[in-house]
Design a protein around this motif. Structure first.
Motif, PDB file in Angstrom:
ATOM      1  N   UNK A  53      -2.201 -10.048  -0.169  1.00  0.00           N
ATOM      2  CA  UNK A  53      -2.356  -9.083  -1.263  1.00  0.00           C
ATOM      3  C   UNK A  53      -1.606  -7.778  -0.975  1.00  0.00           C
ATOM      4  N   UNK A  54      -0.506  -7.926  -0.270  1.00  0.00           N
ATOM      5  CA  UNK A  54       0.286  -6.752   0.079  1.00  0.00           C
ATOM      6  C   UNK A  54       0.897  -6.066  -1.142  1.00  0.00           C
ATOM      7  N   UNK A  55       1.400  -6.809  -2.143  1.00  0.00           N
ATOM      8  CA  UNK A  55       2.065  -6.131  -3.270  1.00  0.00           C
ATOM      9  C   UNK A  55       1.203  -5.113  -4.014  1.00  0.00           C
ATOM     10  N   UNK A  56      -0.119  -5.263  -3.969  1.00  0.00           N
ATOM     11  CA  UNK A  56      -0.993  -4.338  -4.700  1.00  0.00           C
ATOM     12  C   UNK A  56      -1.555  -3.224  -3.826  1.00  0.00           C
ATOM     13  N   UNK A  57      -1.264  -3.251  -2.535  1.00  0.00           N
ATOM     14  CA  UNK A  57      -1.936  -2.332  -1.609  1.00  0.00           C
ATOM     15  C   UNK A  57      -1.552  -0.868  -1.781  1.00  0.00           C
ATOM     16  N   UNK A  58      -0.358  -0.593  -2.291  1.00  0.00           N
ATOM     17  CA  UNK A  58       0.041   0.810  -2.415  1.00  0.00           C
ATOM     18  C   UNK A  58      -0.493   1.440  -3.697  1.00  0.00           C
ATOM     19  N   UNK A  59      -1.180   0.656  -4.526  1.00  0.00           N
ATOM     20  CA  UNK A  59      -1.820   1.197  -5.724  1.00  0.00           C
ATOM     21  C   UNK A  59      -3.171   1.804  -5.366  1.00  0.00           C
ATOM     22  N   UNK A  60      -3.667   2.754  -6.157  1.00  0.00           N
ATOM     23  CA  UNK A  60      -4.951   3.394  -5.852  1.00  0.00           C
ATOM     24  C   UNK A  60      -6.106   2.393  -5.866  1.00  0.00           C
ATOM     25  N   UNK A  61      -7.126   2.683  -5.079  1.00  0.00           N
ATOM     26  CA  UNK A  61      -8.309   1.817  -5.040  1.00  0.00           C
ATOM     27  C   UNK A  61      -8.985   1.759  -6.407  1.00  0.00           C
ATOM     28  N   UNK A  62      -8.911   2.843  -7.164  1.00  0.00           N
ATOM     29  CA  UNK A  62      -9.514   2.881  -8.498  1.00  0.00           C
ATOM     30  C   UNK A  62      -8.863   1.894  -9.462  1.00  0.00           C
ATOM     31  N   UNK A  63      -7.643   1.452  -9.140  1.00  0.00           N
ATOM     32  CA  UNK A  63      -6.931   0.496  -9.987  1.00  0.00           C
ATOM     33  C   UNK A  63      -6.947  -0.913  -9.401  1.00  0.00           C
ATOM     34  N   UNK A  64      -7.636  -1.088  -8.261  1.00  0.00           N
ATOM     35  CA  UNK A  64      -7.717  -2.396  -7.638  1.00  0.00           C
ATOM     36  C   UNK A  64      -6.836  -2.561  -6.421  1.00  0.00           C
ATOM     37  N   UNK A  65      -6.127  -1.499  -6.030  1.00  0.00           N
ATOM     38  CA  UNK A  65      -5.272  -1.553  -4.850  1.00  0.00           C
ATOM     39  C   UNK A  65      -6.018  -1.135  -3.596  1.00  0.00           C
ATOM     40  N   UNK A  66      -5.253  -0.832  -2.571  1.00  0.00           N
ATOM     41  CA  UNK A  66      -5.843  -0.434  -1.287  1.00  0.00           C
ATOM     42  C   UNK A  66      -5.686   1.068  -1.057  1.00  0.00           C
ATOM     43  N   UNK A  67      -4.912   1.735  -1.925  1.00  0.00           N
ATOM     44  CA  UNK A  67      -4.730   3.174  -1.775  1.00  0.00           C
ATOM     45  C   UNK A  67      -4.058   3.555  -0.468  1.00  0.00           C
ATOM     46  N   UNK A  68      -3.017   2.819  -0.092  1.00  0.00           N
ATOM     47  CA  UNK A  68      -2.331   3.108   1.171  1.00  0.00           C
ATOM     48  C   UNK A  68      -1.836   4.555   1.196  1.00  0.00           C
ATOM     49  N   UNK A 111       2.491   1.004 -20.822  1.00  0.00           N
ATOM     50  CA  UNK A 111       3.518   0.308 -20.041  1.00  0.00           C
ATOM     51  C   UNK A 111       3.106   0.201 -18.577  1.00  0.00           C
ATOM     52  N   UNK A 112       2.553   1.281 -18.057  1.00  0.00           N
ATOM     53  CA  UNK A 112       2.115   1.289 -16.665  1.00  0.00           C
ATOM     54  C   UNK A 112       1.020   0.249 -16.441  1.00  0.00           C
ATOM     55  N   UNK A 113       0.008   0.244 -17.311  1.00  0.00           N
ATOM     56  CA  UNK A 113      -1.111  -0.691 -17.158  1.00  0.00           C
ATOM     57  C   UNK A 113      -0.659  -2.140 -17.279  1.00  0.00           C
ATOM     58  N   UNK A 114       0.313  -2.360 -18.149  1.00  0.00           N
ATOM     59  CA  UNK A 114       0.854  -3.716 -18.320  1.00  0.00           C
ATOM     60  C   UNK A 114       1.372  -4.262 -16.991  1.00  0.00           C
ATOM     61  N   UNK A 115       2.120  -3.455 -16.262  1.00  0.00           N
ATOM     62  CA  UNK A 115       2.667  -3.893 -14.976  1.00  0.00           C
ATOM     63  C   UNK A 115       1.590  -3.942 -13.899  1.00  0.00           C
ATOM     64  N   UNK A 116       0.789  -2.896 -13.814  1.00  0.00           N
ATOM     65  CA  UNK A 116      -0.227  -2.809 -12.761  1.00  0.00           C
ATOM     66  C   UNK A 116      -1.215  -3.969 -12.845  1.00  0.00           C
ATOM     67  N   UNK A 117      -1.644  -4.329 -14.044  1.00  0.00           N
ATOM     68  CA  UNK A 117      -2.607  -5.416 -14.199  1.00  0.00           C
ATOM     69  C   UNK A 117      -2.080  -6.719 -13.620  1.00  0.00           C
TER      70      UNK A 117
END
Length: 388
Positions: A53-68, A111-117
């Motif tokens: 799950x590395x591709x999502x890790x740099x996203x904020x924890x509030x969005x489901x990432x790891x908040x690196x 647009x942002x949410x479309x990609x992030x999801x």
């Protein structure tokens, strides 16, 4: 180099992240011979990247990432680069872009949410496609020859992008183009399956062959208005800490070369000696020189990353500092790999060992932005202004 790594791992969370990066590095290492020979990116390595799950890790924890944090991101990137620098550089673009989009809010929310999801749910991977054969690096200011022409409620895109890392493996491309009706440069988010898109297998370079940075070709690609996600701002671009993934990558290559050189020196004993060459003074001198160079590079890279994380109010003034890190660390990495080659001697030129690949790959860092001349000029101008 376990002792050195322990200096930079500060807590259990960082240890966990480091171990994830280590698993990616181990998988990448298995495929080096094939990816380097064929100038390809390994599907198996990408699968492990997604499993972790590395591709999502740099996203904020509030969005489901790891908040690196930047520090954690660089720690992971450097470790992946020990396995294969080409893999680290390639996935580093995706990771940094997601960090940039989340922190700088460059796009409309829809647009942002479309990609992030899709990044969160399916671990999809994206990269910007900006460089072109005629314009060179976009950091030099050239306008893209790729054009987006308005036709009714659609845009028709035509052009070619070079240096598109992982081109065949990306799920989305963020493509820069001159948007005629707006008379400015814009960025389009394009699904890999969009008709008119193709990948031309042009990547045939000395080093970093495993990035598979082939050309992305667009022939009458039909896009919706909503696919135009970003327009070039008239304001000056803010410093981008995530671009430190570039020096982190080349530092990882240098650490791998150092590790192999020390192991080689401890194991290799020619019949002219009673001991391994690690006991020879001039070999020890080279090992010692590698050590102090790496200590300096690590200290500079991670101290600036900590400053970025801990003093966000200072970020707008950190442009020259970030650029200086890239210049210093990538040049030091080249010096360390050169020393490793000298320790291995003529054997370092043989494909039986990894030294010649480290040597080829690390040189690519000198050609990633910002370039040395631009950094030196920036630092000089800053010094002159500050001294007024």
């Amino acid at each position: 180099m376990a002792g050195v790594w322990k200096r930079w791992i500060k807590n259990s969370r960082q240890q966990e992240l480091f171990e994830k990066a280590e698993r990616i590095a181990e998988e990448a290492r298995k495929h080096i011979s094939d990816t380097d020979r064929e100038a390809s990116f390994s599907y198996e390595t990408l699968n492990v990247i997604k499993e972790e799950r590395y591709p999502s890790m740099s996203l904020p924890e509030s969005e489901g990432g790891k908040g690196l944090s930047l520090y954690e991101f660089l720690l992971m990137q450097e470790k992946i680069a020990e396995g294969d620098g080409a893999v680290a550089l390639s996935i580093g673009w995706h990771m940094g872009i997601m960090m940039e989009l989340s922190q700088e809010q460059l796009w409309e929310k829809t647009s942002y949410n479309r990609l992030v999801n899709e990044v969160i749910s399916e671990q999809k991977v994206v990269n910007r496609a900006a460089t072109e054969p005629a314009t060179g690096s976009p950091t030099r200011g050239g306008l893209p020859e790729t054009k987006a022409v308005r036709r009714g409620d659609q845009y028709i895109l035509n052009g070619r992008k070079s240096f598109t890392s992982m081109a065949e493996h990306l799920d989305y491309y963020i493509v820069s183009a001159y948007v005629e009706d707006k008379d400015t440069v814009g960025w389009f988010l394009i699904d890999r399956h969009q008709p008119g898109l193709s990948v031309d297998k042009t990547w045939d370079t000395l080093g970093m062959r495993g990035t598979a940075s082939d050309d992305l070709v667009m022939e009458d690609v039909e896009l919706q208005e909503s696919d135009l996600v970003e327009l070039k701002s008239g304001s000056k671009s803010s410093p981008k800490g995530w671009l430190l993934h570039i020096p982190a990558c080349y530092l990882g290559i240098a650490v791998a070369a150092r590790n192999d050189a020390v192991a080689f020196a401890k194991d290799f004993q020619p019949n002219s000696l009673d001991t391994p060459i690690s006991e020879v003074s001039h070999i020890q001198d080279k090992i010692g020189e590698m050590e102090w160079k790496l200590l300096q590079a690590h200290s500079f890279l991670y101290s600036v990353a900590r400053k970025w994380d801990e003093e966000p109010e200072q970020r707008n003034q950190m442009g020259a500092e970030l650029a200086a890190v890239k210049l210093a660390v990538t040049n030091t990495a080249n010096e360390v790999v050169d020393l490793a080659m000298r320790i291995a001697g003529g054997r370092g030129l043989s494909k039986t060992y990894a030294f010649e690949k480290y040597y080829r790959d690390v040189r690519a860092g000198l050609h990633n932005p910002p370039m040395d001349d631009a950094v030196v000029s920036m630092l000089a101008k800053q010094a002159i202004v500050e001294d007024d």
